[in-house]
Write a protein that holds these residues in place. Structure first.
Motif, PDB file in Angstrom:
ATOM      1  N   VAL A  88       0.791  -1.261  -0.113  1.00 51.92           N
ATOM      2  CA  VAL A  88      -0.037   0.003   0.055  1.00 51.92           C
ATOM      3  C   VAL A  88       0.838   1.539   0.057  1.00 51.92           C
ATOM      4  O   VAL A  88       0.505   2.137   0.363  1.00 51.92           O
ATOM      5  CB  VAL A  88      -0.833   0.129   1.294  1.00 51.92           C
ATOM      6  N   TRP A 117      -0.075  -3.889  -5.790  1.00 51.74           N
ATOM      7  CA  TRP A 117       0.274  -2.714  -5.282  1.00 51.74           C
ATOM      8  C   TRP A 117      -1.097  -1.662  -5.312  1.00 51.74           C
ATOM      9  O   TRP A 117      -1.634  -1.611  -6.495  1.00 51.74           O
ATOM     10  CB  TRP A 117       1.329  -2.069  -6.006  1.00 51.74           C
ATOM     11  N   LEU A 118      -1.823  -1.686  -4.291  1.00 57.17           N
ATOM     12  CA  LEU A 118      -2.882  -0.611  -4.097  1.00 57.17           C
ATOM     13  C   LEU A 118      -2.568   0.460  -3.664  1.00 57.17           C
ATOM     14  O   LEU A 118      -2.504   0.691  -2.383  1.00 57.17           O
ATOM     15  CB  LEU A 118      -4.038  -1.373  -3.411  1.00 57.17           C
ATOM     16  N   THR A 121      -3.615   3.740  -0.467  1.00 59.34           N
ATOM     17  CA  THR A 121      -4.606   3.047   0.137  1.00 59.34           C
ATOM     18  C   THR A 121      -4.497   2.990   1.706  1.00 59.34           C
ATOM     19  O   THR A 121      -5.233   2.448   2.521  1.00 59.34           O
ATOM     20  CB  THR A 121      -5.267   1.842  -0.450  1.00 59.34           C
ATOM     21  N   GLY A 122      -3.192   3.494   2.269  1.00 64.05           N
ATOM     22  CA  GLY A 122      -3.036   3.421   3.680  1.00 64.05           C
ATOM     23  C   GLY A 122      -3.283   4.695   4.618  1.00 64.05           C
ATOM     24  O   GLY A 122      -2.957   4.780   5.823  1.00 64.05           O
ATOM     25  N   LEU A 134      -9.622   0.093  -2.889  1.00 65.14           N
ATOM     26  CA  LEU A 134      -8.843  -1.003  -1.911  1.00 65.14           C
ATOM     27  C   LEU A 134      -9.607  -2.194  -1.711  1.00 65.14           C
ATOM     28  O   LEU A 134      -9.273  -3.297  -1.699  1.00 65.14           O
ATOM     29  CB  LEU A 134      -8.813  -0.169  -0.539  1.00 65.14           C
ATOM     30  N   PHE A 152      -0.785  -7.581   4.381  1.00 66.59           N
ATOM     31  CA  PHE A 152      -0.566  -6.163   4.132  1.00 66.59           C
ATOM     32  C   PHE A 152       0.734  -5.804   4.565  1.00 66.59           C
ATOM     33  O   PHE A 152       1.294  -6.166   5.651  1.00 66.59           O
ATOM     34  CB  PHE A 152      -1.572  -5.235   4.831  1.00 66.59           C
ATOM     35  N   CYS A 154       4.171  -2.565   3.625  1.00 65.34           N
ATOM     36  CA  CYS A 154       4.634  -1.188   3.103  1.00 65.34           C
ATOM     37  C   CYS A 154       6.082  -0.949   3.213  1.00 65.34           C
ATOM     38  O   CYS A 154       6.942  -1.957   2.740  1.00 65.34           O
ATOM     39  CB  CYS A 154       3.808  -0.027   3.671  1.00 65.34           C
ATOM     40  N   SER A 161       0.487   0.410   6.202  1.00 63.09           N
ATOM     41  CA  SER A 161       0.067  -0.680   5.963  1.00 63.09           C
ATOM     42  C   SER A 161      -0.633  -1.332   7.032  1.00 63.09           C
ATOM     43  O   SER A 161      -1.677  -2.059   7.180  1.00 63.09           O
ATOM     44  CB  SER A 161       1.271  -1.946   5.924  1.00 63.09           C
ATOM     45  N   ALA A 164      -4.363  -0.120   6.469  1.00 62.68           N
ATOM     46  CA  ALA A 164      -5.019  -0.885   5.324  1.00 62.68           C
ATOM     47  C   ALA A 164      -5.336  -2.199   6.071  1.00 62.68           C
ATOM     48  O   ALA A 164      -6.552  -2.739   5.556  1.00 62.68           O
ATOM     49  CB  ALA A 164      -4.216  -1.170   4.129  1.00 62.68           C
TER      50      ALA A 164
END
Length: 204
Positions: A88, A117-118, A121-122, A134, A152, A154, A161, A164
């Motif tokens: 994230v 890889w979103l 979104t964190g 997400l 999750f 990062c 993370s 998320a």
């Protein structure tokens, strides 16, 4: 005569507009002294009641209520079992006022092989369109099964993370893993990273 095209690199301009993103996306690993601090000397960081709303790159909790916090060896085991990994890490989007003929070159990302890889979104607060991005991404990698495991991450000591993972729990996912050491911990263990592009974001 060939037409010249301008190249815009995600650097000073993007950093000035999106300081939080730049500090996470372009900064190197957390300082070595922090990584080497004995666990018993690290500050105890409580979980917030809600989501972390700022100062995302600092010490994180050792717990995730309702989820499971994993260290590198456990993350490796889960990866070998085929558990989906969700990155994230934020990255500045292409500036909306950038001329179409200008090439946009954001900071490259290398993450754990096979990850999705979103991007972005964190954050503690998400626009509805990004929260849907997400949730759609999580549903895709878990095949819509809210009992399926999902991890999750990062960078090391990155609250994004955590946020998320907490959102996944709030959405009803029951087997949520959080890997706080992220790509730094993975690479330090001698595991490979690979170049990654984010899933297309809905606001670009």
């Amino acid at each position: 005569m060939a037409r010249r095209r301008r190249v815009w690199r995600a650097g000073a301009g993007a950093a000035a507009a999106m300081l939080v993103v730049a500090s996470l996306a372009t900064a190197g690993p957390a300082p070595a002294v922090a990584a080497e601090t004995p666990a018993e000397n690290r500050p105890v960081v409580p979980e917030p009641e809600g989501y972390r709303m700022g100062d995302y790159r600092t010490s994180v909790p050792e717990t995730l209520t309702g989820g499971t916090v994993v260290q590198t060896q456990e993350a490796i085991r889960l990866h070998q079992q085929g558990v989906p990994f969700v990155d994230v890490l934020p990255r500045p989007p292409r500036p909306k006022n950038l001329p179409k003929e200008t090439i946009w070159r954001p900071e490259p990302r290398r993450d754990i092989p096979g990850s999705i890889w979103l991007v972005d979104t964190g954050y503690g607060e998400l626009a509805p369109v990004m929260e849907r991005y997400l949730m759609d991404g999580i549903a895709r990698v878990t095949k819509g099964d809210k009992t399926a495991p999902v991890l999750f991450y990062c960078k090391r000591d990155c609250w994004m993370s955590y946020n998320a993972a907490k959102r996944a729990l709030a959405a009803g996912y029951t087997s949520v893993y959080w890997y706080p050491d992220g790509t730094e911990g993975w690479e330090e263990a001698g595991r490979p990273l690979e170049k990654r592009e984010p899933e297309p974001r809905p606001d670009e």
